[in-house]
Scaffold this motif. Structure first.
Motif, PDB file in Angstrom:
ATOM      1  N   GLN A  59      -9.787   4.976  16.486  1.00 41.63           N
ATOM      2  CA  GLN A  59      -9.326   4.988  15.094  1.00 41.63           C
ATOM      3  C   GLN A  59      -8.089   4.126  14.862  1.00 41.63           C
ATOM      4  O   GLN A  59      -7.577   4.095  13.750  1.00 41.63           O
ATOM      5  CB  GLN A  59      -8.884   6.402  14.723  1.00 41.63           C
ATOM      6  CG  GLN A  59      -9.946   7.342  14.360  1.00 41.63           C
ATOM      7  CD  GLN A  59      -9.337   8.729  14.340  1.00 41.63           C
ATOM      8  OE1 GLN A  59      -9.623   9.548  15.189  1.00 41.63           O
ATOM      9  NE2 GLN A  59      -8.470   9.014  13.393  1.00 41.63           N
ATOM     10  N   ARG A  82       0.821  -1.216   0.000  1.00 45.03           N
ATOM     11  CA  ARG A  82       0.000   0.000   0.000  1.00 45.03           C
ATOM     12  C   ARG A  82       0.851   1.261   0.000  1.00 45.03           C
ATOM     13  O   ARG A  82       0.354   2.353  -0.264  1.00 45.03           O
ATOM     14  CB  ARG A  82      -0.880   0.030   1.239  1.00 45.03           C
ATOM     15  CG  ARG A  82      -2.011  -0.946   1.196  1.00 45.03           C
ATOM     16  CD  ARG A  82      -2.637  -1.078   2.572  1.00 45.03           C
ATOM     17  NE  ARG A  82      -3.304  -2.346   2.712  1.00 45.03           N
ATOM     18  CZ  ARG A  82      -4.554  -2.541   2.352  1.00 45.03           C
ATOM     19  NH1 ARG A  82      -5.239  -1.561   1.848  1.00 45.03           N
ATOM     20  NH2 ARG A  82      -5.108  -3.719   2.493  1.00 45.03           N
ATOM     21  N   LYS A 131      -9.962  -0.022  10.380  1.00 44.24           N
ATOM     22  CA  LYS A 131      -9.879   1.256   9.668  1.00 44.24           C
ATOM     23  C   LYS A 131     -10.648   1.221   8.346  1.00 44.24           C
ATOM     24  O   LYS A 131     -11.132   2.240   7.870  1.00 44.24           O
ATOM     25  CB  LYS A 131      -8.411   1.639   9.443  1.00 44.24           C
ATOM     26  CG  LYS A 131      -7.722   2.056  10.750  1.00 44.24           C
ATOM     27  CD  LYS A 131      -6.486   2.900  10.534  1.00 44.24           C
ATOM     28  CE  LYS A 131      -5.312   2.093  10.069  1.00 44.24           C
ATOM     29  NZ  LYS A 131      -4.091   2.929   9.966  1.00 44.24           N
ATOM     30  N   ARG A 132     -10.741   0.026   7.773  1.00 43.30           N
ATOM     31  CA  ARG A 132     -11.500  -0.126   6.537  1.00 43.30           C
ATOM     32  C   ARG A 132     -12.980   0.203   6.752  1.00 43.30           C
ATOM     33  O   ARG A 132     -13.669   0.646   5.832  1.00 43.30           O
ATOM     34  CB  ARG A 132     -11.326  -1.574   6.065  1.00 43.30           C
ATOM     35  CG  ARG A 132     -11.879  -1.896   4.728  1.00 43.30           C
ATOM     36  CD  ARG A 132     -11.396  -3.253   4.264  1.00 43.30           C
ATOM     37  NE  ARG A 132     -10.042  -3.198   3.744  1.00 43.30           N
ATOM     38  CZ  ARG A 132      -9.702  -2.647   2.583  1.00 43.30           C
ATOM     39  NH1 ARG A 132     -10.619  -2.088   1.835  1.00 43.30           N
ATOM     40  NH2 ARG A 132      -8.461  -2.629   2.181  1.00 43.30           N
ATOM     41  N   ILE A 152      -3.179   7.917   7.579  1.00 45.24           N
ATOM     42  CA  ILE A 152      -3.222   6.773   8.504  1.00 45.24           C
ATOM     43  C   ILE A 152      -4.612   6.553   9.106  1.00 45.24           C
ATOM     44  O   ILE A 152      -4.822   5.584   9.826  1.00 45.24           O
ATOM     45  CB  ILE A 152      -2.151   6.848   9.620  1.00 45.24           C
ATOM     46  CG1 ILE A 152      -2.304   8.106  10.465  1.00 45.24           C
ATOM     47  CG2 ILE A 152      -0.750   6.724   9.033  1.00 45.24           C
ATOM     48  CD1 ILE A 152      -1.418   8.071  11.706  1.00 45.24           C
ATOM     49  N   ALA A 153      -5.562   7.431   8.780  1.00 39.36           N
ATOM     50  CA  ALA A 153      -6.949   7.149   9.170  1.00 39.36           C
ATOM     51  C   ALA A 153      -7.589   6.149   8.202  1.00 39.36           C
ATOM     52  O   ALA A 153      -8.728   5.751   8.379  1.00 39.36           O
ATOM     53  CB  ALA A 153      -7.764   8.439   9.211  1.00 39.36           C
ATOM     54  N   THR A 154      -6.869   5.763   7.186  1.00 38.03           N
ATOM     55  CA  THR A 154      -7.358   4.768   6.211  1.00 38.03           C
ATOM     56  C   THR A 154      -6.615   3.456   6.468  1.00 38.03           C
ATOM     57  O   THR A 154      -5.783   3.400   7.372  1.00 38.03           O
ATOM     58  CB  THR A 154      -7.055   5.246   4.779  1.00 38.03           C
ATOM     59  OG1 THR A 154      -5.655   5.112   4.533  1.00 38.03           O
ATOM     60  CG2 THR A 154      -7.450   6.701   4.569  1.00 38.03           C
ATOM     61  N   PRO A 155      -6.861   2.413   5.687  1.00 44.16           N
ATOM     62  CA  PRO A 155      -6.152   1.153   5.963  1.00 44.16           C
ATOM     63  C   PRO A 155      -4.625   1.229   5.861  1.00 44.16           C
ATOM     64  O   PRO A 155      -3.952   0.245   6.153  1.00 44.16           O
ATOM     65  CB  PRO A 155      -6.727   0.196   4.912  1.00 44.16           C
ATOM     66  CG  PRO A 155      -8.087   0.725   4.645  1.00 44.16           C
ATOM     67  CD  PRO A 155      -7.942   2.208   4.718  1.00 44.16           C
ATOM     68  N   LEU A 156      -4.077   2.356   5.478  1.00 40.73           N
ATOM     69  CA  LEU A 156      -2.617   2.440   5.422  1.00 40.73           C
ATOM     70  C   LEU A 156      -2.037   2.669   6.821  1.00 40.73           C
ATOM     71  O   LEU A 156      -2.631   3.353   7.639  1.00 40.73           O
ATOM     72  CB  LEU A 156      -2.162   3.591   4.508  1.00 40.73           C
ATOM     73  CG  LEU A 156      -2.075   3.243   3.024  1.00 40.73           C
ATOM     74  CD1 LEU A 156      -3.440   3.163   2.389  1.00 40.73           C
ATOM     75  CD2 LEU A 156      -1.211   4.252   2.291  1.00 40.73           C
ATOM     76  N   ARG A 181      -5.946  -2.628  10.350  1.00 49.66           N
ATOM     77  CA  ARG A 181      -6.360  -2.408   8.963  1.00 49.66           C
ATOM     78  C   ARG A 181      -7.827  -2.759   8.747  1.00 49.66           C
ATOM     79  O   ARG A 181      -8.550  -2.045   8.068  1.00 49.66           O
ATOM     80  CB  ARG A 181      -5.503  -3.240   8.012  1.00 49.66           C
ATOM     81  CG  ARG A 181      -4.123  -2.668   7.779  1.00 49.66           C
ATOM     82  CD  ARG A 181      -3.510  -3.283   6.541  1.00 49.66           C
ATOM     83  NE  ARG A 181      -2.057  -3.388   6.636  1.00 49.66           N
ATOM     84  CZ  ARG A 181      -1.198  -2.438   6.247  1.00 49.66           C
ATOM     85  NH1 ARG A 181      -1.642  -1.317   5.754  1.00 49.66           N
ATOM     86  NH2 ARG A 181       0.090  -2.621   6.365  1.00 49.66           N
TER      87      ARG A 181
END
Lengths: 261, 297
Positions: free
Chosen positions: B46, A13, B71-72, A102-106, B68
């Motif tokens: 979060q 990613r 967060k998804r 970093i609030a996303t799946p990364l 992960r």
């Protein structure tokens, strides 16, 4: 508990972060591609054809031919280093781009890895643009000089990691002047760039080879532009590879220590 | 769902053994003065700030091990504007959609829908710096929705907005709730909390002081009405004589009651008062009663 050498758990990613930076870069591609084109010309005219007039021959070649590979090496250093110091610092601190990502799946490891790969890419782009300019003046040998393209990515990655380590520990953006003036500028002048390293006293030569990454990069680019390989190239290549890996791990850990609290 | 959730920064305890459960489909509020631990709690949910102790699960997954995956399923609208200033409105959403591995065509369709939803379609090619603060908040909300989250985290969603912009955001939050999205929000604005939240907690210095429905909290801690009078010795003596529930704030005294007429009548008759104000009790009264009036730095 602070760790410094934990192997980073980055994923593919990281590529998305690279893409984000590329998209920004391409928004102003004219500036980004034309200015790197001009830079070697300025140096060549000032140093190669200006100052160089007083230097008949250096190491058996014209001065312009001597400094051409150094100009590429310096461009590799500057592109990645400044991208991953000032560039990354602005994204991290002022734009809060890392927080948004970093609030996303990364993960933060993905973000830093993507930033470093992008820094390396900046070096590759810059070096690649310079090659035809220098070739047009007949200052570099082909096709061996084409190997500078992959080298610029690896060496760029090294300077990206160096820059990122400083970004991770700098208290504010102005303090990034310390590594710039105390590390990058001396390296620019004393890495066999504008005069041969062999002019320096032996102990200083060894110290330069041990601590100044640019000496190794200049060594390799010069061997490639002159099409004159030597056994020491392998040592330089190994040095760059090993130090890159160590500093990559350190850079990610330092950034994690800074950002994940 | 959290149990004994704790966060320490060195010696400082930011969040101290809090316990809460958010039910699916509800709007759940975290209220508290600055430094209460609200944002820190949000960051732990979060998965961007590791907890020091306790347990915290989101949709049954532990935040320490399933970052992960969690967060998804989350949409996050942070307090600070962290939109990408290098991009336009639409590009911001497009770049963000990539972080969720969305195929470009799907992303483009969803982006159009979201821009309609937050009323920014006409601004789709505007760069971020030319947006008003209300538009930026709306764009942040749209960005938080890009991955069709099951849980939406809104940290101070209307901070610094004018009343029009604030009402628009409130409408959107209500509409999202009706679509079945669970929403966790923090706010300083008590009117906002009273209006939006099904349940809420009031935090101070890292602890949860109370939990409940806004109207129930008002009734339990204040009563239904508040009568305000000048802070004078005769008034205090009079109130004490009548066994009233009151508090003194500076030059005012507030009397909590369910029967304002009677209190007013008593005060006027017995204490010979000039000025009295009667009003409905609000969440703000509960908040100030529980957290005190001392200014927080």
């Amino acid at each position: 508990m602070r760790t410094y050498f934990k192997v980073p758990a980055f994923s593919k990613r990281a590529w998305k972060v690279w893409l984000r930076n590329r998209d920004v870069f391409m928004k102003t591609y004219k500036v980004n591609f034309i200015l790197p084109f001009l830079e070697p010309l300025l140096y060549l005219f000032a140093l190669g054809f200006g100052l160089g007039r007083y230097i008949e021959v250096i190491e058996g070649m014209t001065y312009a031919r001597f400094i051409a590979p150094a100009l590429i090496a310096v461009a590799i250093m500057n592109s990645a280093f400044f991208e991953c110091t000032y560039g990354s610092y602005v994204r991290m601190y002022y734009q809060k781009t890392f927080d948004a990502i970093i609030a996303t799946p990364l993960s933060i490891e993905d973000v830093i890895t993507g930033e470093l790969l992008w820094g390396a890419t900046r070096s590759l782009i810059h070096a690649t643009i310079m090659l035809p300019v220098l070739a047009a003046f007949g200052l570099i040998e082909l096709p061996s000089s084409l190997l500078i393209i992959p080298l610029s990515f690896l060496a760029g990655f090294l300077f990206a990691c160096i820059g990122m380590c400083f970004t991770a520990i700098t208290p504010n953006i102005n303090s990034l002047s310390y590594p710039t003036y105390l590390f990058i500028t001396p390296m620019f002048l004393f890495s066999g760039t504008f005069f041969p390293l062999t002019l320096l006293p032996k102990p200083i030569q060894y110290a330069a080879l041990a601590t100044l990454p640019l000496t190794h990069v200049v060594g390799i680019t010069r061997a490639l532009t002159l099409a004159a390989p030597s056994g020491f190239l392998l040592v330089s290549f190994a040095w760059i590879l090993i130090v890159s890996l160590i500093l990559f791990v350190l850079a990610v850990n330092l950034m994690k220590n800074r950002l994940i609290v | 769902m959290a149990e004994d959730l704790t966060k320490r920064f060195g010696e400082f305890v930011a969040v101290d053994k809090v316990r809460f459960t958010v039910h699916e489909g509800e709007v759940f509020g975290f209220l508290g003065p600055n430094g209460a631990g609200k944002t820190t709690t949000m960051k732990m949910i979060q998965c961007v700030s590791p907890m020091t102790a306790g347990t915290l699960t989101v949709f049954g997954m532990a935040v320490s091990s399933h970052q992960r995956e969690i967060k998804r399923l989350l949409g996050v609208a942070p307090q600070e504007t962290n939109l990408d200033p290098d991009f336009t409105v639409r590009e911001n959403l497009l770049v963000y959609s990539r972080y969720f591995d969305m195929p470009r065509t799907t992303a483009e369709r969803i982006i159009d829908e979201l821009l309609d939803f937050v009323q920014l379609r006409s601004k789709r090619d505007t760069v971020i710096e030319h947006l008003s603060s209300g538009m930026k908040r709306r764009l942040i909300l749209a960005r938080a929705l890009i991955n069709s989250p099951r849980l939406l985290i809104l940290d101070e969603p209307t901070i610094g907005l004018d009343p029009q912009a604030r009402h628009l955001i409130w409408d959107k939050i209500k509409s999202l709730q009706s679509q079945g999205i669970t929403i966790v929000l923090t706010t300083h604005y008590l009117e906002e909390a009273a209006r939006l939240c099904d349940r809420l907690v009031i935090m101070d210095t890292g602890r949860i002081l109370v939990e409940g429905r806004p109207d129930e909290l008002v009734r339990a801690y204040i009563g239904s009405e508040v009568v305000e009078a000048a802070n004078e010795p005769e008034v205090i003596a009079c109130l004490a004589r009548n066994g009233a529930s009151y508090e003194v704030f500076g030059d005012r005294v507030q009397i909590y009651t369910t029967n304002p007429r009677e209190i007013t009548y008593t005060l006027l008759k017995e204490c010979k008062l000039g000025q009295l104000t009667a009003r409905s009790a609000t969440l703000e009264d509960v908040f100030l009663k529980l957290t005190g009036r001392k200014l927080r730095e």
